[in-house]
Design a protein around this motif. Structure first.
Motif, PDB file in Angstrom:
ATOM      1  N   CYS A  34     -47.369   0.254  14.807  1.00 35.83           N
ATOM      2  CA  CYS A  34     -47.548  -0.011  16.232  1.00 35.83           C
ATOM      3  C   CYS A  34     -47.084   1.224  17.005  1.00 35.83           C
ATOM      4  N   SER A  35     -48.004   1.837  17.708  1.00 35.98           N
ATOM      5  CA  SER A  35     -47.639   2.971  18.554  1.00 35.98           C
ATOM      6  C   SER A  35     -47.012   2.465  19.845  1.00 35.98           C
ATOM      7  N   VAL A  36     -45.860   3.052  20.185  1.00 34.70           N
ATOM      8  CA  VAL A  36     -45.237   2.750  21.477  1.00 34.70           C
ATOM      9  C   VAL A  36     -45.212   4.001  22.358  1.00 34.70           C
ATOM     10  N   ILE A  69     -51.177  -1.197  19.544  1.00 36.94           N
ATOM     11  CA  ILE A  69     -50.768  -0.173  20.508  1.00 36.94           C
ATOM     12  C   ILE A  69     -50.078  -0.859  21.684  1.00 36.94           C
ATOM     13  N   GLU A  70     -48.796  -0.525  21.897  1.00 37.40           N
ATOM     14  CA  GLU A  70     -48.094  -1.067  23.061  1.00 37.40           C
ATOM     15  C   GLU A  70     -48.528  -0.269  24.289  1.00 37.40           C
ATOM     16  N   ASP A  95     -62.527  -3.884  18.842  1.00 35.97           N
ATOM     17  CA  ASP A  95     -62.332  -5.231  18.298  1.00 35.97           C
ATOM     18  C   ASP A  95     -61.208  -5.294  17.268  1.00 35.97           C
ATOM     19  N   ASP A  96     -60.982  -4.182  16.561  1.00 37.08           N
ATOM     20  CA  ASP A  96     -59.957  -4.206  15.506  1.00 37.08           C
ATOM     21  C   ASP A  96     -58.594  -3.696  15.986  1.00 37.08           C
ATOM     22  N   VAL A  97     -58.447  -3.533  17.299  1.00 35.47           N
ATOM     23  CA  VAL A  97     -57.185  -3.058  17.861  1.00 35.47           C
ATOM     24  C   VAL A  97     -56.557  -4.152  18.707  1.00 35.47           C
ATOM     25  N   THR A  98     -55.263  -4.364  18.515  1.00 33.67           N
ATOM     26  CA  THR A  98     -54.514  -5.340  19.302  1.00 33.67           C
ATOM     27  C   THR A  98     -53.555  -4.587  20.208  1.00 33.67           C
ATOM     28  N   ILE A  99     -53.634  -4.875  21.496  1.00 35.06           N
ATOM     29  CA  ILE A  99     -52.680  -4.251  22.413  1.00 35.06           C
ATOM     30  C   ILE A  99     -51.391  -5.065  22.438  1.00 35.06           C
ATOM     31  N   GLN A 118     -55.287 -11.499  31.474  1.00 38.04           N
ATOM     32  CA  GLN A 118     -56.488 -12.322  31.649  1.00 38.04           C
ATOM     33  C   GLN A 118     -57.716 -11.580  31.126  1.00 38.04           C
ATOM     34  N   GLY A 119     -58.445 -12.269  30.230  1.00 35.61           N
ATOM     35  CA  GLY A 119     -59.678 -11.695  29.709  1.00 35.61           C
ATOM     36  C   GLY A 119     -59.510 -10.879  28.448  1.00 35.61           C
ATOM     37  N   VAL A 120     -58.277 -10.676  27.987  1.00 37.79           N
ATOM     38  CA  VAL A 120     -58.068  -9.900  26.763  1.00 37.79           C
ATOM     39  C   VAL A 120     -58.486 -10.737  25.560  1.00 37.79           C
ATOM     40  N   SER A 121     -59.005 -10.075  24.555  1.00 43.82           N
ATOM     41  CA  SER A 121     -59.407 -10.785  23.341  1.00 43.82           C
ATOM     42  C   SER A 121     -58.186 -11.206  22.536  1.00 43.82           C
ATOM     43  N   LYS A 122     -57.277 -10.259  22.323  1.00 41.53           N
ATOM     44  CA  LYS A 122     -56.053 -10.571  21.580  1.00 41.53           C
ATOM     45  C   LYS A 122     -54.963  -9.599  22.000  1.00 41.53           C
ATOM     46  N   ALA A 123     -53.739 -10.089  21.958  1.00 42.43           N
ATOM     47  CA  ALA A 123     -52.619  -9.257  22.392  1.00 42.43           C
ATOM     48  C   ALA A 123     -51.332  -9.758  21.759  1.00 42.43           C
TER      49      ALA A 123
END
Length: 559
Positions: A34-36, A69-70, A95-99, A118-123
């Motif tokens: 996870c990049s910060v 990625i934070e 699609d393969d990245v989670t914030i 709001q509206g994010v796919s995944k987090a």
């Protein structure tokens, strides 16, 4: 030092022996990264990145291969809120990245955090509150029970707002200042949060154990991580994460031992940029794995390109001696190092070796976008003959005889020492040409003609003090015939003629290069080099160059 009396070991060992990590030899697989950079890294900058810079940096992290990625603390800053909204509304998150977003355990901050999502796919929603003795006593002035209550309240609020917000959310909890927290208390508060979240195999949660301030030697941190990993509830459904800072200069070691101790995930930054002395350096950490034959699952094949973007975005410099990334980390100035490296690289050309074993080079620089030429061997007054010869060979295709390298090496080192500066390849080449190549004073070779090959009867024209003269002689070979003319007709005495030639493959492919060494009556050795389209002419020019050095008052002999 009296000042030392005010320092004590303010960390806490586990209540039971936790040393299984010490039995492991190396890390066997890459962690979840996870990049910060866009949080810890950005808040450490004198001038934080603006929106456009953050967007470019985010793309760099995606290109490198970070899957988590934070992106910041959206409830605490308008810029970070706008950045997150831009990522979501412009569909810039692959699609393969989670914030990941950060939030304190306070309702209005948690509420705004979910509004920003709001509206994010995944987090990943990262909840934290500080748990250390110092923070409890000095900052918050709260008991352990009150600190646990803050964490539980925050955990409940994450569940509440996640149900009200469209998207897939993973929860993460950090007992901030973990390293200054009693281990049993850290375990207690984490388990309370886990009881609230009830993780499952399909809905795992992250427990992040940060070295918010690095307070102990790395083996202590490893034992702390192992104890937590062994005693956390729902362990099969919990991702244990580490977030080392670098206060003691041990961030990489903390992370490596933390992984041996059970950590599944690492939060860090490119080149260690972060508050105070920095976060763990993901580039170093990943390439350390790479050096052990473990795929780090990050694309670090063009380090110079990554550095260029990093420095432009952060306005910071990667140190010249920074592991892997620094401009000089693969560079040898020492003569013995240069000789070993050049021989090691040459050895690989003639041997099939599955493993990289070149002396002094931990990894092949080419694997991360660095070049041998200009990166590996550079020349100053500390350099040796092997390195100097290597530079001439790599850059200009000149393969000096072994015996000649010492003579030329001293010339280069003396010039570098006198000028007190590094010499670039062109400097070295210019020195070589000036001192050895096609020297025409006081005797200049004009042309030659062989009349008979039985005894190599030869005529040669020579300019002597602006007067062109023609001489005849014989010998056991063509060059020997020329040499006999020089010795007998010009009365120049020498012995032990040494000769080597090769095609010049760099720059002008049809030229020939010859090297000639001669020994004077006092035992001094003089070298010359000839370059010409004709191989015989190049060898004669090399001989004349050596002779001219012998009789020149400026010659510097090497015995």
């Amino acid at each position: 030092m009296k000042k030392i009396e005010k320092y004590s070991r303010n960390y806490f060992m586990p209540p039971v022996k936790s040393m299984k990590w010490s039995e492991k030899e190396y890390i066997t697989e890459a962690p979840a990264w996870c990049s910060v950079d866009l949080r810890d890294g950005n808040q450490a900058l004198v001038v934080p990145m603006n929106l456009e810079e953050k967007l470019e940096y985010f793309q760099l992290l995606v290109d490198i291969g970070f899957k988590e990625i934070e992106v910041g603390f959206p409830a605490a800053s308008d810029t970070e809120y706008a950045f997150l909204r831009t990522l979501i509304e412009k569909n810039l998150i692959p699609d393969d990245v989670t914030i990941q977003v950060l939030t304190q355990a306070r309702e209005h901050i948690i509420r705004k955090t979910f509004e920003s999502l709001q509206g994010v796919s995944k987090a990943i929603v990262h909840l934290y509150n500080s748990t250390s003795v110092a923070q409890r006593e000095q900052v918050f002035k709260k008991s352990k029970e009150e600190i646990i209550s803050i964490a539980i309240t925050g955990a409940k609020l994450l569940k509440k707002y996640a149900l009200e917000t469209e998207g897939n959310f993973t929860f993460q909890y950090s007992p901030e200042s973990f390293t200054g927290t009693e281990i049993e208390f850290a375990l207690e508060i984490c388990n309370n949060v886990l009881d609230e979240w009830q993780p499952t195999a399909t809905e795992k949660v992250i427990i992040n154990l940060p070295a918010t301030v690095s307070m102990s030697m790395p083996h202590v941190y490893a034992s702390q991580i192992e104890y937590m990993s062994d005693h956390l509830k729902y362990r099969d459904n919990v991702i244990v994460s580490v977030h080392p800072h670098n206060d003691r200069g041990t961030g990489v070691a903390d992370a490596e031992l933390g992984m041996l101790a059970g950590a599944d995930r690492v939060e860090g930054t490119l080149f260690g940029n972060g508050e105070r002395t920095g976060n763990v350096d993901v580039v170093t950490l990943a390439l350390n794995m790479f050096s052990h034959g473990v795929d780090p699952q990050l694309n670090l094949e063009n380090i110079p390109e990554i550095i260029a973007v990093f420095e432009r975005m952060t306005k910071m410099k990667v140190s010249e001696r920074h592991p892997y990334g620094g401009e000089l980390v693969f560079t040898a100035f020492s003569g013995s190092h240069q000789d070993a490296i050049s021989k090691g690289i040459k050895w690989r050309e003639g041997h099939e070796d599955k493993y990289w074993t070149v002396p002094y080079l931990l990894i092949d620089p080419k694997d991360i976008g660095r070049e041998y030429e200009g990166d590996i061997i550079r020349i100053n007054s500390q350099s040796g003959k092997g390195g100097i010869a290597y530079v001439l060979g790599q850059k200009y295709g000149l393969d000096l005889p072994t015996e000649m390298r010492e003579s030329f090496g001293y010339s280069v080192k003396n010039i570098s020492d006198r000028l007190h500066k590094e010499l670039v390849p062109k400097d070295i080449y210019d020195i070589f040409v000036k001192e050895y190549v096609n020297i025409e004073k006081p005797f200049a070779f004009i042309n030659y003609q062989f009349k008979s090959y039985d005894d190599y009867h030869t005529t040669v024209k020579i300019k002597v003090n602006n007067d062109v003269q023609e001489f005849e002689g014989i010998g056991n070979g063509r060059l020997d015939a020329i040499s006999n003319i020089i010795q007998n007709k010009l009365d120049i005495k020498y012995t032990n003629l040494v000769y080597k030639e090769h095609a010049l493959e760099i720059g002008s492919g049809s030229q020939a290069v010859s090297y000639v060494g001669i020994t004077s009556e006092d035992g001094s050795v003089y070298w010359g080099c000839g370059i010409d389209m004709d191989i015989m002419a190049s060898s004669i020019k090399a001989l004349f160059s050596a002779v001219n050095k012998l009789i020149s008052v400026e010659a510097t002999p090497v015995k």
